[in-house]
Design a protein around this motif. Structure first.
Motif, PDB file in Angstrom:
ATOM      1  N   MET A  93      14.593  31.871  -3.168  1.00  0.00           N
ATOM      2  CA  MET A  93      15.144  32.235  -1.864  1.00  0.00           C
ATOM      3  C   MET A  93      14.410  31.484  -0.755  1.00  0.00           C
ATOM      4  SD  MET A  93      15.772  36.353  -2.436  1.00  0.00           S
ATOM      5  CE  MET A  93      16.749  36.742  -0.987  1.00  0.00           C
ATOM      6  N   GLU A  94      13.119  31.328  -0.901  1.00  0.00           N
ATOM      7  CA  GLU A  94      12.357  30.597   0.117  1.00  0.00           C
ATOM      8  C   GLU A  94      12.751  29.121   0.109  1.00  0.00           C
ATOM      9  OE1 GLU A  94       9.510  28.527   2.349  1.00  0.00           O
ATOM     10  OE2 GLU A  94       9.689  28.259   0.191  1.00  0.00           O
ATOM     11  N   ILE A  95      13.035  28.572  -1.070  1.00  0.00           N
ATOM     12  CA  ILE A  95      13.426  27.154  -1.148  1.00  0.00           C
ATOM     13  C   ILE A  95      14.729  26.906  -0.371  1.00  0.00           C
ATOM     14  CG2 ILE A  95      14.156  25.294  -2.714  1.00  0.00           C
ATOM     15  CD1 ILE A  95      12.195  26.393  -4.794  1.00  0.00           C
ATOM     16  N   VAL A  96      15.619  27.920  -0.339  1.00  0.00           N
ATOM     17  CA  VAL A  96      16.845  27.767   0.462  1.00  0.00           C
ATOM     18  C   VAL A  96      16.468  27.387   1.891  1.00  0.00           C
ATOM     19  CG1 VAL A  96      18.893  28.917   1.392  1.00  0.00           C
ATOM     20  CG2 VAL A  96      18.140  29.440  -0.939  1.00  0.00           C
ATOM     21  N   THR A  97      15.468  28.081   2.448  1.00  0.00           N
ATOM     22  CA  THR A  97      15.096  27.783   3.846  1.00  0.00           C
ATOM     23  C   THR A  97      14.362  26.437   3.952  1.00  0.00           C
ATOM     24  OG1 THR A  97      12.970  28.977   3.777  1.00  0.00           O
ATOM     25  CG2 THR A  97      14.932  30.261   4.338  1.00  0.00           C
ATOM     26  N   ASP A  98      13.654  26.030   2.892  1.00  0.00           N
ATOM     27  CA  ASP A  98      13.063  24.674   2.872  1.00  0.00           C
ATOM     28  C   ASP A  98      14.147  23.609   2.966  1.00  0.00           C
ATOM     29  OD1 ASP A  98      10.500  25.647   2.508  1.00  0.00           O
ATOM     30  OD2 ASP A  98      10.480  25.338   0.332  1.00  0.00           O
ATOM     31  N   LYS A  99      15.219  23.826   2.223  1.00  0.00           N
ATOM     32  CA  LYS A  99      16.304  22.842   2.205  1.00  0.00           C
ATOM     33  C   LYS A  99      17.026  22.825   3.552  1.00  0.00           C
ATOM     34  CE  LYS A  99      15.345  21.688  -1.971  1.00  0.00           C
ATOM     35  NZ  LYS A  99      14.726  20.377  -2.222  1.00  0.00           N
ATOM     36  N   CYS A 100      17.149  24.003   4.184  1.00  0.00           N
ATOM     37  CA  CYS A 100      17.707  24.039   5.545  1.00  0.00           C
ATOM     38  C   CYS A 100      16.816  23.210   6.470  1.00  0.00           C
ATOM     39  CB  CYS A 100      17.771  25.480   6.070  1.00  0.00           C
ATOM     40  SG  CYS A 100      19.005  26.517   5.280  1.00  0.00           S
ATOM     41  N   GLU A 101      15.506  23.350   6.314  1.00  0.00           N
ATOM     42  CA  GLU A 101      14.576  22.583   7.155  1.00  0.00           C
ATOM     43  C   GLU A 101      14.727  21.079   6.882  1.00  0.00           C
ATOM     44  OE1 GLU A 101      10.398  23.225   6.408  1.00  0.00           O
ATOM     45  OE2 GLU A 101       9.892  22.942   8.525  1.00  0.00           O
ATOM     46  N   ASP A 102      14.868  20.702   5.616  1.00  0.00           N
ATOM     47  CA  ASP A 102      15.086  19.278   5.294  1.00  0.00           C
ATOM     48  C   ASP A 102      16.318  18.754   6.041  1.00  0.00           C
ATOM     49  OD1 ASP A 102      12.946  19.318   3.588  1.00  0.00           O
ATOM     50  OD2 ASP A 102      14.111  19.315   1.728  1.00  0.00           O
ATOM     51  N   ALA A 103      17.396  19.542   5.984  1.00  0.00           N
ATOM     52  CA  ALA A 103      18.637  19.129   6.655  1.00  0.00           C
ATOM     53  C   ALA A 103      18.414  19.009   8.159  1.00  0.00           C
ATOM     54  CB  ALA A 103      19.756  20.132   6.342  1.00  0.00           C
ATOM     55  N   ALA A 104      17.715  19.988   8.733  1.00  0.00           N
ATOM     56  CA  ALA A 104      17.452  19.954  10.186  1.00  0.00           C
ATOM     57  C   ALA A 104      16.593  18.746  10.549  1.00  0.00           C
ATOM     58  CB  ALA A 104      16.764  21.249  10.621  1.00  0.00           C
ATOM     59  N   ASN A 105      15.646  18.391   9.695  1.00  0.00           N
ATOM     60  CA  ASN A 105      14.808  17.215   9.965  1.00  0.00           C
ATOM     61  C   ASN A 105      15.631  15.931   9.998  1.00  0.00           C
ATOM     62  OD1 ASN A 105      12.518  18.735  10.177  1.00  0.00           O
ATOM     63  ND2 ASN A 105      11.798  18.346   8.079  1.00  0.00           N
ATOM     64  N   VAL A 106      16.594  15.819   9.073  1.00  0.00           N
ATOM     65  CA  VAL A 106      17.469  14.642   9.091  1.00  0.00           C
ATOM     66  C   VAL A 106      18.263  14.609  10.399  1.00  0.00           C
ATOM     67  CG1 VAL A 106      19.325  13.394   7.925  1.00  0.00           C
ATOM     68  CG2 VAL A 106      17.700  14.708   6.563  1.00  0.00           C
ATOM     69  N   ILE A 107      18.800  15.774  10.783  1.00  0.00           N
ATOM     70  CA  ILE A 107      19.606  15.832  12.019  1.00  0.00           C
ATOM     71  C   ILE A 107      18.750  15.448  13.227  1.00  0.00           C
ATOM     72  CG2 ILE A 107      20.850  17.401  13.575  1.00  0.00           C
ATOM     73  CD1 ILE A 107      21.837  18.886  11.059  1.00  0.00           C
ATOM     74  N   GLU A 108      17.522  15.950  13.272  1.00  0.00           N
ATOM     75  CA  GLU A 108      16.621  15.584  14.379  1.00  0.00           C
ATOM     76  C   GLU A 108      16.393  14.080  14.421  1.00  0.00           C
ATOM     77  OE1 GLU A 108      13.092  18.206  14.063  1.00  0.00           O
ATOM     78  OE2 GLU A 108      13.467  18.490  16.218  1.00  0.00           O
ATOM     79  N   SER A 109      16.189  13.478  13.251  1.00  0.00           N
ATOM     80  CA  SER A 109      15.921  12.036  13.247  1.00  0.00           C
ATOM     81  C   SER A 109      17.174  11.254  13.657  1.00  0.00           C
ATOM     82  CB  SER A 109      15.390  11.585  11.880  1.00  0.00           C
ATOM     83  OG  SER A 109      16.444  11.435  10.970  1.00  0.00           O
ATOM     84  N   ILE A 110      18.356  11.797  13.343  1.00  0.00           N
ATOM     85  CA  ILE A 110      19.602  11.144  13.767  1.00  0.00           C
ATOM     86  C   ILE A 110      19.716  11.152  15.290  1.00  0.00           C
ATOM     87  CG2 ILE A 110      22.136  11.363  13.805  1.00  0.00           C
ATOM     88  CD1 ILE A 110      21.932  12.442  10.892  1.00  0.00           C
ATOM     89  N   ILE A 111      19.461  12.329  15.894  1.00  0.00           N
ATOM     90  CA  ILE A 111      19.688  12.375  17.354  1.00  0.00           C
ATOM     91  C   ILE A 111      18.591  11.617  18.109  1.00  0.00           C
ATOM     92  CG2 ILE A 111      21.048  14.508  17.278  1.00  0.00           C
ATOM     93  CD1 ILE A 111      18.610  15.892  18.594  1.00  0.00           C
ATOM     94  N   ILE A 112      17.402  11.507  17.535  1.00  0.00           N
ATOM     95  CA  ILE A 112      16.372  10.677  18.184  1.00  0.00           C
ATOM     96  C   ILE A 112      16.852   9.224  18.234  1.00  0.00           C
ATOM     97  CG2 ILE A 112      14.074   9.675  17.881  1.00  0.00           C
ATOM     98  CD1 ILE A 112      13.204  12.436  16.784  1.00  0.00           C
ATOM     99  N   LYS A 113      17.434   8.764  17.138  1.00  0.00           N
ATOM    100  CA  LYS A 113      17.886   7.376  17.084  1.00  0.00           C
ATOM    101  C   LYS A 113      19.060   7.105  18.003  1.00  0.00           C
ATOM    102  CE  LYS A 113      17.054   7.087  12.314  1.00  0.00           C
ATOM    103  NZ  LYS A 113      17.583   6.808  10.988  1.00  0.00           N
ATOM    104  N   TYR A 114      19.972   8.080  18.136  1.00  0.00           N
ATOM    105  CA  TYR A 114      21.235   7.803  18.810  1.00  0.00           C
ATOM    106  C   TYR A 114      21.300   8.349  20.228  1.00  0.00           C
ATOM    107  CZ  TYR A 114      22.678   5.970  14.431  1.00  0.00           C
ATOM    108  OH  TYR A 114      22.739   5.203  13.310  1.00  0.00           O
ATOM    109  N   SER A 115      20.214   8.908  20.712  1.00  0.00           N
ATOM    110  CA  SER A 115      20.247   9.471  22.067  1.00  0.00           C
ATOM    111  C   SER A 115      19.703   8.463  23.063  1.00  0.00           C
ATOM    112  CB  SER A 115      19.423  10.753  22.115  1.00  0.00           C
ATOM    113  OG  SER A 115      18.085  10.489  21.766  1.00  0.00           O
TER     114      SER A 115
END
Lengths: 215, 215, 215
Positions: free
Chosen positions: C193-215
């Motif tokens: 169950m905790e790994i589910v939230t780790d994977k959510c964090e992984d996804a959020a990290n990718v999204i953060e890196s996308i908006i840093i590049k494209y903003s």
């Protein structure tokens, strides 16, 4: 400069990648067969000797993977995306690691009785690695895309089979095994064997994404 | 425009990457030393206080990694491949995570007796992180490639040492430990400590692939 | 050729990526809610029926991820870096896998009593997936960068909350649970169950890196 020299000049040294991947695939295929043979060997001493021999295959795989990464660093031109080569080599390396990890557990945990589920799992591993080997061999000329796709579909279905075996085994273990230490041993062994098929699936997914791009 | 201004105009702001990687390497080196010192501290209260202090190092590492990723997003020009920077930063972050995870297990599992194997493992971790620190420091000027390669080879050999310690410990645990819960505690602690050296190896592999490309 | 035709000619078919990511996000959101509802259902038969239904959501996710990878192979032009799309899709797929894995453990391990910590963890999962869904929805127009960043910050804080719950649970388990097999069951369920939230964090990290590049 004639066209031939021109072509030769620019012919990428990328054939080396196909050869190295094929070398890895053959080694993995041999390795999985020795593993499965060991799981079907009734004599414990002979079985353990066979399992111990798998360390050599793991070393051979490490060595080929190392040479693959060196080529990747030295060749500007690669037959397919650098990151695909990297992922594929890593997945194939993981397959060897987890077969060897499974073998080590059987030796270290002193597992004397090989269950039907272990035998079944080892056969699924052989089938999966062999399907992968076909896909890798066909990568070189990319002429028979259907053979590649079919092989990758098979790898995926073998992963499902391994998953089902694992689910059934865990269900039975938690229902019946009262000795927690025995339960841990068995659980980890089956989980490692199942991970072998996960890694085969990872490799097949990379191959599928390669042929989608280049077809 | 004189050559100097021209060079300055195009000098990438990529020095920041070297500085951030060095910052991370220094933090990891300090962190591993505190961890090893704690494993050699006889007094349990003092030991646990030292182990708890590792959370700060883990936070510092998170912070530096975050700044690295922000730089990666903002800089079009990077000193080496973006994906190599990404992999290297992730591996270094994992090192901190697993040292802190090991420390937490010792605290949470109430492990009172530090074994010789734990002490040995902690020393291997320090050696591995220090070899990695040398490799990272030399990345900046790329003048001493042999020093980088030698350091990476050492990191690989430390990983083998940790692997051997783990194998021996598991063999003994499964042979002797009759209390399953104690066995689980020990097994997980040793496995996490061994993963620290795996992550060092991952980082060294990225560094090796970088110097192959740029040498 | 008028500007309109020109634009149309070069308009990437990349909108499909936004639609597929949104489809995945909606499915994950529904899946997490069914999981949490099941964890709050007192009747064991009803609860297990709800948990079993999660396999369908996992299959739907697999299917959408597969279509995403096919698009990735076929589209030369993508709305953001190919490797970011790959990482994001993989992380989202992992979220579904670990929710389904958690559900399977509850069924297979015959867990009759749902603890407060399990309920709390399931709520954190829902919150994390919903924050992720907001971030993914806003990716399409990139107009509200603050909404994306805020959502990603939330996902990170939910991961910390899940981590704290896990730490507390493990501390209590190792202090109080004398039955090793029960301990293993609980430990693995909470870890998944905790790994589910780790994977959510992984996804959020990718999204953060996308908006840093494209903003």
């Amino acid at each position: 400069m004639g066209l031939n020299s021109f072509v030769k000049l620019f012919t990428p040294k990328d054939k080396i990648f196909y050869s190295l991947f094929e070398e890895v695939a053959i080694n993995l295929s041999d390795m999985s067969k020795v593993f499965s043979d060991a799981m079907h060997e009734e004599n414990e001493d002979k079985r353990n000797a066979m399992l111990k021999s798998l360390e050599d295959y793991e070393h051979k795989n490490d060595d080929a993977t190392h040479r693959l990464f060196i080529q990747l660093g030295q060749n500007f031109i690669t037959p397919f995306d650098r990151e695909d080569i990297h992922y594929l080599a890593s997945s194939l390396d993981d397959i060897a690691d987890y077969i060897w990890a499974s073998a080590k557990r059987i030796i270290n945990y002193n597992i004397e009785h090989v269950t039907d589920a272990m035998k079944a799992m080892s056969k699924v591993i052989v089938s999966s690695v062999q399907a992968l080997q076909i896909a890798i061999k066909e990568l070189r000329n990319m002429k028979n895309l259907k053979a590649i796709t079919d092989a990758c579909v098979k790898v995926n279905s073998f992963e499902n089979q391994a998953d089902d075996i694992l689910d059934e085994v865990l269900l039975a273990l938690f229902a019946n095994e009262k000795n927690a230490i025995e339960l841990i041993k068995m659980k980890e062994l089956y989980e490692d064997m199942e991970i072998v098929t996960d890694k085969c699936e990872d490799a097949a997914n990379v191959i599928e994404s390669i042929i989608i791009k280049y077809s």
